[in-house]
Write a protein that holds these residues in place. Structure first.
Motif, PDB file in Angstrom:
ATOM      1  N   ARG A  15      -9.205   4.522   6.272  1.00 46.78           N
ATOM      2  CA  ARG A  15      -8.863   4.490   4.908  1.00 46.78           C
ATOM      3  C   ARG A  15      -7.596   3.853   4.723  1.00 46.78           C
ATOM      4  O   ARG A  15      -6.784   4.450   5.006  1.00 46.78           O
ATOM      5  N   PRO A  16      -7.430   2.400   4.353  1.00 51.00           N
ATOM      6  CA  PRO A  16      -6.121   1.900   4.025  1.00 51.00           C
ATOM      7  C   PRO A  16      -5.355   2.470   3.029  1.00 51.00           C
ATOM      8  O   PRO A  16      -5.935   2.701   1.942  1.00 51.00           O
ATOM      9  N   GLN A  17      -4.072   2.793   2.952  1.00 49.53           N
ATOM     10  CA  GLN A  17      -3.249   3.202   2.131  1.00 49.53           C
ATOM     11  C   GLN A  17      -1.980   2.347   1.953  1.00 49.53           C
ATOM     12  O   GLN A  17      -1.515   2.223   2.994  1.00 49.53           O
ATOM     13  N   THR A  18      -1.483   2.251   0.639  1.00 47.36           N
ATOM     14  CA  THR A  18      -0.403   1.149   0.622  1.00 47.36           C
ATOM     15  C   THR A  18       0.647   1.948   0.099  1.00 47.36           C
ATOM     16  O   THR A  18       0.390   2.759  -1.000  1.00 47.36           O
ATOM     17  N   PHE A  19       1.947   1.790   0.509  1.00 51.21           N
ATOM     18  CA  PHE A  19       3.209   2.533  -0.210  1.00 51.21           C
ATOM     19  C   PHE A  19       4.312   1.616  -0.210  1.00 51.21           C
ATOM     20  O   PHE A  19       4.506   0.839   0.524  1.00 51.21           O
ATOM     21  N   ASN A  40      -2.264   7.879  13.307  1.00 54.54           N
ATOM     22  CA  ASN A  40      -2.796   6.577  12.415  1.00 54.54           C
ATOM     23  C   ASN A  40      -1.939   5.430  12.643  1.00 54.54           C
ATOM     24  O   ASN A  40      -0.738   5.359  13.082  1.00 54.54           O
ATOM     25  N   HIS A  42       0.483   2.245  11.718  1.00 54.10           N
ATOM     26  CA  HIS A  42       1.425   1.895  10.631  1.00 54.10           C
ATOM     27  C   HIS A  42       1.917   0.479  10.620  1.00 54.10           C
ATOM     28  O   HIS A  42       1.926  -0.058  11.802  1.00 54.10           O
ATOM     29  N   GLN A 116       6.037  -3.419   1.512  1.00 57.62           N
ATOM     30  CA  GLN A 116       4.843  -2.340   1.408  1.00 57.62           C
ATOM     31  C   GLN A 116       4.717  -1.683   2.920  1.00 57.62           C
ATOM     32  O   GLN A 116       5.111  -2.440   3.913  1.00 57.62           O
ATOM     33  N   LEU A 121      -5.435   5.427   7.305  1.00 55.27           N
ATOM     34  CA  LEU A 121      -5.520   6.981   7.551  1.00 55.27           C
ATOM     35  C   LEU A 121      -7.112   7.433   8.003  1.00 55.27           C
ATOM     36  O   LEU A 121      -7.883   6.393   7.583  1.00 55.27           O
ATOM     37  N   GLU A 123     -10.779   8.844   7.782  1.00 57.47           N
ATOM     38  CA  GLU A 123     -11.569   9.672   6.835  1.00 57.47           C
ATOM     39  C   GLU A 123     -11.787  11.154   7.549  1.00 57.47           C
ATOM     40  O   GLU A 123     -11.690  11.433   8.452  1.00 57.47           O
TER      41      GLU A 123
END
Length: 264
Positions: A15-19, A40, A42, A116, A121, A123
């Protein structure tokens, strides 16, 4: 469109996450981007490099240091800026795998780098979904019991009618008592069937999941690459990616996939 959606679902529980990312560079100050997370994937995606408001009208060279394909340190120039000529530049999504060191090789600064931080991550395990399904089954099996209890008001109504008809003959009273006994036996019958239905559902065997073959995994990885996704470049992370996404523990399959990955 439906086939592409199915391919993305079969890629695994990522599950992609963007910060948001940003840092300031000066002549005597470098920035180190490290991640202490081996589970994970990065990525650091750099977007813009901009001179600060107080920067001198001199050449500023921004350098990035990371690891190449073989794991050796490598230095590359990201931008060369000058206030009177070009105060800012867009990198358009320059992705680097950490660890990364950003430094101002030439010039006094300040220079601001923005971008970014991308994280893939894992699931939650499927066991949670199976528990939810079990709760739904248990809830549905309890409904017949509440339906069987709907006969209780009718029985009370019959009892009230018997109290009002005190002048009737004893033979009619005996018949009413027999009817009540028959109703009680009928009410007990569906209650006994409820646990039997639960046992039948619990004994139903689940269809085992068949692991994907080597060629099937290759096909799915190739489809992901064609859509713009990138595969891990280091062997330990690539092996972890295969285990998480495709549910395989076969070391021969993982090694064969890694050799195939190196040919891309």
């Amino acid at each position: 469109m439906e086939d592409s959606a199915m391919d993305m679902e079969s890629m695994g529980p990522l599950r992609p996450q963007t910060f948001l990312f940003g840092c300031e560079l000066k002549a005597d100050k470098e920035y180190q981007f490290k991640v202490d997370d081996e589970e994970n994937e990065h990525q650091l995606s750099l977007r813009t490099v901009t001179l600060g408001a107080g920067a001198k009208d001199e050449l500023h060279v921004v350098e990035a240091e990371a690891l190449d394909y073989e794991g050796n340190p490598i230095k590359v120039v990201l931008a060369s800026l000058k206030m009177s000529v070009q105060p800012t530049v867009s990198l358009g999504g320059f992705e680097i795998t950490p660890p990364v060191v950003l430094r101002l090789k030439c010039g006094s600064g300040p220079v601001y780098v923005s971008g970014q931080h991308l994280v893939a991550l894992e699931e939650e395990p499927e066991s949670d979904d199976e528990e939810d399904d079990t709760k739904i089954v248990n809830t549905s099996t309890k409904r017949p019991a509440s339906g069987g209890g709907a006969k209780t008001p009718q029985k009370k109504a019959k009892l009230s009618e018997e109290d009002e008809d005190d002048d009737e003959d004893d033979e009619e009273d005996d018949d009413d008592e027999d009817d009540l006994e028959d109703d009680e036996e009928e009410m007990k019958t569906p209650v006994k069937k409820t646990p039997d239905s639960k046992k039948d559902k619990s004994l139903t065997p689940k269809t085992p999941k068949v692991p994907l073959s080597l060629e099937e995994i290759k096909a799915k990885m190739q489809a992901s690459i064609d859509k713009g996704s990138s595969l891990p470049k280091l062997e330990p992370k690539f092996a972890n990616y295969v285990k998480n996404c495709f549910r395989t523990e076969d070391q021969k399959v993982i090694q064969a996939l890694w050799q195939w990955r190196q040919t891309l």
